[in-house]
Scaffold this active site. Structure first.
Site, PDB file in Angstrom:
ATOM      1  N   GLY A 199       0.848  -1.197   0.000  1.00  0.00           N
ATOM      2  CA  GLY A 199       0.000   0.000   0.000  1.00  0.00           C
ATOM      3  C   GLY A 199       0.877   1.238   0.000  1.00  0.00           C
ATOM      4  N   LEU A 200       0.261   2.364  -0.269  1.00  0.00           N
ATOM      5  CA  LEU A 200       0.991   3.633  -0.334  1.00  0.00           C
ATOM      6  C   LEU A 200       1.668   3.951   0.998  1.00  0.00           C
ATOM      7  CD1 LEU A 200      -1.664   5.935  -2.096  1.00  0.00           C
ATOM      8  CD2 LEU A 200       0.358   4.874  -3.133  1.00  0.00           C
ATOM      9  N   SER A 201       2.673   4.789   0.941  1.00  0.00           N
ATOM     10  CA  SER A 201       3.296   5.266   2.169  1.00  0.00           C
ATOM     11  C   SER A 201       2.233   5.991   3.001  1.00  0.00           C
ATOM     12  CB  SER A 201       4.438   6.229   1.813  1.00  0.00           C
ATOM     13  OG  SER A 201       4.971   6.782   2.981  1.00  0.00           O
ATOM     14  N   GLY A 202       2.107   5.636   4.254  1.00  0.00           N
ATOM     15  CA  GLY A 202       1.112   6.259   5.125  1.00  0.00           C
ATOM     16  C   GLY A 202      -0.247   5.586   5.090  1.00  0.00           C
ATOM     17  N   SER A 203      -0.362   4.499   4.321  1.00  0.00           N
ATOM     18  CA  SER A 203      -1.677   3.832   4.246  1.00  0.00           C
ATOM     19  C   SER A 203      -1.994   3.082   5.539  1.00  0.00           C
ATOM     20  CB  SER A 203      -1.737   2.887   3.038  1.00  0.00           C
ATOM     21  OG  SER A 203      -0.733   1.907   3.108  1.00  0.00           O
ATOM     22  N   GLY A 204      -0.965   2.685   6.293  1.00  0.00           N
ATOM     23  CA  GLY A 204      -1.212   2.042   7.594  1.00  0.00           C
ATOM     24  C   GLY A 204      -0.516   0.697   7.800  1.00  0.00           C
ATOM     25  N   LYS A 205       0.397   0.341   6.904  1.00  0.00           N
ATOM     26  CA  LYS A 205       1.055  -0.974   6.977  1.00  0.00           C
ATOM     27  C   LYS A 205       1.771  -1.185   8.315  1.00  0.00           C
ATOM     28  CE  LYS A 205       3.484   0.004   3.276  1.00  0.00           C
ATOM     29  NZ  LYS A 205       2.953   1.379   3.065  1.00  0.00           N
ATOM     30  N   SER A 245       5.934  -1.910  -2.026  1.00  0.00           N
ATOM     31  CA  SER A 245       5.947  -2.918  -3.117  1.00  0.00           C
ATOM     32  C   SER A 245       4.899  -2.575  -4.178  1.00  0.00           C
ATOM     33  CB  SER A 245       5.772  -4.332  -2.569  1.00  0.00           C
ATOM     34  OG  SER A 245       4.784  -4.440  -1.574  1.00  0.00           O
TER      35      SER A 245
HETATM   36  P1  ADP Z   1       2.801   2.945   6.323  1.00  0.00           P
HETATM   37  O1  ADP Z   1       3.554   1.958   7.158  1.00  0.00           O
HETATM   38  O2  ADP Z   1       1.850   2.305   5.371  1.00  0.00           O
HETATM   39  O3  ADP Z   1       3.692   3.949   5.656  1.00  0.00           O
HETATM   40  P2  ADP Z   1       1.986   4.069   8.864  1.00  0.00           P
HETATM   41  O4  ADP Z   1       1.452   2.896   9.613  1.00  0.00           O
HETATM   42  O5  ADP Z   1       3.382   4.511   9.177  1.00  0.00           O
HETATM   43  O6  ADP Z   1       1.849   3.781   7.297  1.00  0.00           O
HETATM   44  O7  ADP Z   1       1.021   5.318   9.041  1.00  0.00           O
HETATM   45  C1  ADP Z   1      -0.391   5.208   8.970  1.00  0.00           C
HETATM   46  C2  ADP Z   1      -1.047   6.368   9.721  1.00  0.00           C
HETATM   47  O8  ADP Z   1      -2.465   6.290   9.538  1.00  0.00           O
HETATM   48  C3  ADP Z   1      -0.796   6.313  11.218  1.00  0.00           C
HETATM   49  O9  ADP Z   1      -0.634   7.627  11.707  1.00  0.00           O
HETATM   50  C4  ADP Z   1      -2.091   5.698  11.769  1.00  0.00           C
HETATM   51  O10 ADP Z   1      -2.365   6.084  13.088  1.00  0.00           O
HETATM   52  C5  ADP Z   1      -3.118   6.252  10.800  1.00  0.00           C
HETATM   53  N1  ADP Z   1      -4.340   5.437  10.658  1.00  0.00           N
HETATM   54  C6  ADP Z   1      -5.598   5.930  10.701  1.00  0.00           C
HETATM   55  N2  ADP Z   1      -6.514   4.954  10.533  1.00  0.00           N
HETATM   56  C7  ADP Z   1      -5.824   3.814  10.381  1.00  0.00           C
HETATM   57  C8  ADP Z   1      -6.224   2.449  10.172  1.00  0.00           C
HETATM   58  N3  ADP Z   1      -7.518   2.085  10.087  1.00  0.00           N
HETATM   59  N4  ADP Z   1      -5.267   1.503  10.055  1.00  0.00           N
HETATM   60  C9  ADP Z   1      -3.960   1.853  10.114  1.00  0.00           C
HETATM   61  N5  ADP Z   1      -3.513   3.120  10.319  1.00  0.00           N
HETATM   62  C10 ADP Z   1      -4.432   4.104  10.454  1.00  0.00           C
END
Ligand code: ADP
Length: 202
Positions: free
Chosen positions: A36-42, A110
């Site tokens: 998933g995109l950067s910041g998507s929640g992985k 990815s």
């Molecule tokens: P990634 O690893 O994909 O780059 P991050 O986990 O670092 O993303 O960041 C995701 C952000 O979105 C966090 O600040 C998190 O608190 C927020 N967020 C909001 N809703 C959700 C959700 N349902 N699941 C995961 N993260 C979430």
């Protein structure tokens, strides 16, 4: 990629196998591949899932940019070739954990179908559980957890996924989580419920 070394004598038939390790740990190993995109929640989901699995006695290892790109892959950048090599090595590392009976939870953008295909082929289709962590570019940009979107908009980062490099959504993922429609806790619960039956042994 072809093997360059010669005179290799595999010992796979003499060392303890995956099944013995899985029995020892009383769990079944899989690779949980979050894309998933950067910041998507992985990463947020991975951390939550790991805690929940630990409570249930399941041993895991999170693989993400922090432990991979600063270590085994620190000589790689973001060119097309380096992105593929990055994923190939991650998949090989995941496979070592898999054969050790350990569940890996992988958090990598990815971005392309081809890159994830490389990983799936190395890991093996049955052990590769692809999870599409889906949030729109707009939502991820508003979150901008690491300030990367701002930098990409300013031209400080080139080939940024979703902006000037493509993200190809999985066509048939094991699971899709739409993180803009739920809390992080709900996302974690959904992932745990979906993967748990695959990780437990009767
Ligand atoms: P990634 O690893 O994909 O780059 P991050 O986990 O670092 O993303 O960041 C995701 C952000 O979105 C966090 O600040 C998190 O608190 C927020 N967020 C909001 N809703 C959700 C959700 N349902 N699941 C995961 N993260 C979430």
């Amino acid at each position: 990629m072809t093997t360059k070394a010669t005179n290799i004598h595999p010992v796979f038939d003499r060392i303890l196998g995956r099944d013995e390790k899985q029995k020892f740990l009383n769990q079944s190993s899989r690779v949980i591949w979050m894309t998933g995109l950067s910041g998507s929640g992985k990463t947020t989901i991975a951390i939550g899932v790991e805690k929940e699995l630990q409570k249930r006695g399941i041993l895991t290892q999170i693989l993400d940019g922090d432990n991979i790109r600063t270590g085994i892959n620190k000589n790689l950048g973001f060119s097309e070739e380096d992105r593929s090599e990055n994923i190939r090595r991650i998949a090989e590392v995941s496979k070592l954990f898999l054969n050790c009976g350990i569940v890996t939870i992988n958090c990598f953008v990815s971005p392309t179908i081809n890159i994830r295909k490389i990983a799936k082929e190395i890991i093996g289709e049955d052990d590769f559980l692809e999870i599409y962590v889906n949030a729109s570019f707009k939502v991820c940009e508003e979150r901008d957890v690491k300030g990367l979107y701002k930098k990409a908009r300013n031209g400080e980062i080139k080939n940024f996924t979703g902006l000037d490099a493509p993200f190809e959504a999985p066509e048939n993922p094991f699971l899709e989580i739409k993180t803009s429609d739920m809390t992080a806790e709900e996302s974690v619960e959904k992932v745990v419920n979906a993967i748990l039956p695959q990780l437990t042994r009767e």
